[in-house]
Design a protein around this motif. Sequence first.
Motif, PDB file in Angstrom:
ATOM      1  N   ALA A 577       0.830  -1.205   0.000  1.00  0.00           N
ATOM      2  CA  ALA A 577       0.000   0.000   0.000  1.00  0.00           C
ATOM      3  C   ALA A 577       0.869   1.262   0.000  1.00  0.00           C
ATOM      4  CB  ALA A 577      -0.924   0.003   1.211  1.00  0.00           C
ATOM      5  N   ILE A 578       1.984   1.237   0.696  1.00  0.00           N
ATOM      6  CA  ILE A 578       2.898   2.382   0.731  1.00  0.00           C
ATOM      7  C   ILE A 578       3.559   2.568  -0.631  1.00  0.00           C
ATOM      8  CG2 ILE A 578       4.999   3.306   1.762  1.00  0.00           C
ATOM      9  CD1 ILE A 578       2.611   3.448   3.620  1.00  0.00           C
ATOM     10  N   GLN A 579       3.971   1.471  -1.249  1.00  0.00           N
ATOM     11  CA  GLN A 579       4.596   1.576  -2.569  1.00  0.00           C
ATOM     12  C   GLN A 579       3.609   2.137  -3.595  1.00  0.00           C
ATOM     13  OE1 GLN A 579       7.182  -1.685  -3.834  1.00  0.00           O
ATOM     14  NE2 GLN A 579       7.000  -2.619  -1.797  1.00  0.00           N
ATOM     15  N   GLN A 580       2.353   1.724  -3.480  1.00  0.00           N
ATOM     16  CA  GLN A 580       1.338   2.256  -4.375  1.00  0.00           C
ATOM     17  C   GLN A 580       1.110   3.745  -4.101  1.00  0.00           C
ATOM     18  OE1 GLN A 580      -2.432   0.248  -4.084  1.00  0.00           O
ATOM     19  NE2 GLN A 580      -3.435   1.571  -5.590  1.00  0.00           N
ATOM     20  N   LEU A 581       1.154   4.117  -2.842  1.00  0.00           N
ATOM     21  CA  LEU A 581       0.998   5.524  -2.471  1.00  0.00           C
ATOM     22  C   LEU A 581       2.101   6.383  -3.090  1.00  0.00           C
ATOM     23  CD1 LEU A 581      -0.347   7.740  -0.706  1.00  0.00           C
ATOM     24  CD2 LEU A 581       1.141   7.011   1.153  1.00  0.00           C
ATOM     25  N   VAL A 582       3.333   5.883  -3.063  1.00  0.00           N
ATOM     26  CA  VAL A 582       4.451   6.617  -3.651  1.00  0.00           C
ATOM     27  C   VAL A 582       4.222   6.835  -5.136  1.00  0.00           C
ATOM     28  CG1 VAL A 582       6.928   6.548  -4.152  1.00  0.00           C
ATOM     29  CG2 VAL A 582       6.081   5.788  -1.922  1.00  0.00           C
ATOM     30  N   ASP A 583       3.744   5.817  -5.824  1.00  0.00           N
ATOM     31  CA  ASP A 583       3.454   5.954  -7.260  1.00  0.00           C
ATOM     32  C   ASP A 583       2.353   6.978  -7.501  1.00  0.00           C
ATOM     33  OD1 ASP A 583       5.349   4.069  -7.955  1.00  0.00           O
ATOM     34  OD2 ASP A 583       3.921   2.389  -7.889  1.00  0.00           O
ATOM     35  N   GLU A 584       1.336   6.960  -6.661  1.00  0.00           N
ATOM     36  CA  GLU A 584       0.180   7.839  -6.864  1.00  0.00           C
ATOM     37  C   GLU A 584       0.525   9.302  -6.619  1.00  0.00           C
ATOM     38  OE1 GLU A 584      -2.576   6.057  -4.213  1.00  0.00           O
ATOM     39  OE2 GLU A 584      -3.319   4.603  -5.672  1.00  0.00           O
ATOM     40  N   ILE A 585       1.487   9.559  -5.695  1.00  0.00           N
ATOM     41  CA  ILE A 585       1.883  10.945  -5.418  1.00  0.00           C
ATOM     42  C   ILE A 585       2.414  11.615  -6.677  1.00  0.00           C
ATOM     43  CG2 ILE A 585       3.558  12.380  -4.189  1.00  0.00           C
ATOM     44  CD1 ILE A 585       3.343  10.496  -1.834  1.00  0.00           C
ATOM     45  N   ARG A 586       3.096  10.843  -7.508  1.00  0.00           N
ATOM     46  CA  ARG A 586       3.750  11.412  -8.690  1.00  0.00           C
ATOM     47  C   ARG A 586       2.859  11.411  -9.926  1.00  0.00           C
ATOM     48  NH1 ARG A 586       7.697   7.868  -7.026  1.00  0.00           N
ATOM     49  NH2 ARG A 586       7.517   6.694  -8.973  1.00  0.00           N
ATOM     50  N   LEU A 587       1.685  10.758  -9.830  1.00  0.00           N
ATOM     51  CA  LEU A 587       0.795  10.745 -10.984  1.00  0.00           C
ATOM     52  C   LEU A 587       0.139  12.105 -11.172  1.00  0.00           C
ATOM     53  CD1 LEU A 587      -0.967   7.288 -10.527  1.00  0.00           C
ATOM     54  CD2 LEU A 587       0.777   7.883 -12.199  1.00  0.00           C
TER      55      LEU A 587
END
Length: 597
Positions: A577-587
């Motif tokens: 979930a944290i790794q997905q959050l990191v990706d979403e911040i940059r989208l």
Amino acid sequence: MTSLQIWLWLIVGGSVAVYIAIAFWSRAGSTRDFYVAGQRVHPIANGLATAADWISAASFISMAGLIAFAGYDASAYLLGWTGGYVLLALLLAPYLRKFGKFTVPEFIGERYYSQTARLVAVICLVVISVTYVIGQMKGVGVAFSRLFEVDLEIGVYIGMGIVLLYAVMGGMKAITYTQIAQYCVLVFAYTVPAVFISLQLTDTGVPQLSLGAEYLRDGADGGLSLLNKLDEVVTDLGFSAFTAQKDNTLNLFLLTLSLMIGTAGLPHIIVRFFTVRRVADARSSAGWALLFIAVLYTTAPTIGAMARLNLTQTIQTGPVGEPAANVEIARVPDWMNRWRTTGLLEWQDRNGDGRIQYYNDQNPAFAVQAAGFGWKGNELTAIDNDIMVLANPEIAHLPDWVIALVAAGGLAAALSTAAGVLLAIAAAISHDLLKGMILPACSERTELLAGRIAMAAAIFVAGYLGINPPGFAAEVVALAFGLAAASLFPTLMLGIFDRRANRIGAILGMLAGLLSTLTYIFWFKGWFFVKGTEMAANLPDNWFLGISPEAFGALGAAINFGVAYAVSRLSAEPPQAIQQLVDEIRLPKASHSVVQS
């Protein structure tokens, strides 16, 4: 009461009254108002407030003073501080605003899924911010000591009272609107005397063009530029040329880099991008702030050069070595007598000729020549870099209202940044430590009270250290930038751009960067524990590879990056979930898992 004192009271006193009135009008009524001004600030207004928050006492009062005496070497401050802001605007601010939290420790705690990481971030923030605000309190003290013609210590006490009055009460909402007013005061105060002095010395009234413009005074210099004239004057007195590099290249590079990445890790600047409604507004306000900041930063080199030239020619009247012809020429300038009362300027007439000989008595070749003139050593025994901008209009014999205006500008710069930094400390203590970790169920009223108490305590600590600083305002602030570079910047960058960075790596990286940099600073600067003593270690010859304490933050950042990256790769990866959050911040468009507001 003299004309100058009347103008000082009218302009400085009037501006301070306006700041306090704005604070009463816009005082915070909720934690959202206190921390992020309700996130309703317009991008242009936020750009103005950010510029005022950024243009601290180090920028307004101290940077031109450093340029005046360090010349070319001080360009590291210009390059580092402006370049760092671009780095912050492009790589950090939009993503942190998109995450949607109030504070930097809050982001670190959630991104690294750890209350311990949040606590370490709070410790880093407090250390950085207290160090930073020391320089601001020093600047406040310099301005008030000149206003009231009292010792620096009394000036700091007065400044503490004013900051306590309007910053503690109003929070970010009040600070934002007072900073807009302060920017208008400080940029006007910085540019007006620069235009006047530029017209006195050169054939242009545009300060940004004055360094290469023709020097006009006395009309007998054969078309020399202002910069060439300054080089000629200082080398005639045994100093190195203003345009010559004196520092080693490695230290200049690391100092520039430390200031640059330290800028991008400053909590009180980052939080300004949380005060707007949208991510797009954060980007827009960054652009406006950079434009407003450029007005002062492109003027500073000229002010530094003109201040050094005017200072040298005011003290060393007549041709080098020529005896004083009459009492009028020989007498000590009035501006020096006024500044002497502050304890920031001192001289001694060693040879009894009624003059003040200002020259480099550490230059063996010139010392022989000086002895032939009957000089018995440099008689300007102490001059604080931080007085140069405030004293420059007096040296140039500008009208009293201009002198008062510059004092008001220096005060505005110091107060605006001090308030912003103190608010970052208050938010870390009340929101991250108390509300986020110790008493999650505490009421909003209790949280606000804790924030105000924390801010008041920080003012007293910073005030004491401002009276006993480890250097000039810009040097002290540079130490804070180094600490930010070594502790928070790598953690924020990895948190945004490295999905593999985990909590153990972040915690150990922050501690390694902070402790290594603090150790280096304390080892060579000594801080206030050795006030009145001379540390042999605090000499360039003893620094590691010639790297100054102000420049070590870049190495601290490398240590932080290296430790965090290696530990993260050698330990368990973050939850999915944290790794997905990191990706979403940059989208371009955040998904529902990223907190929006």
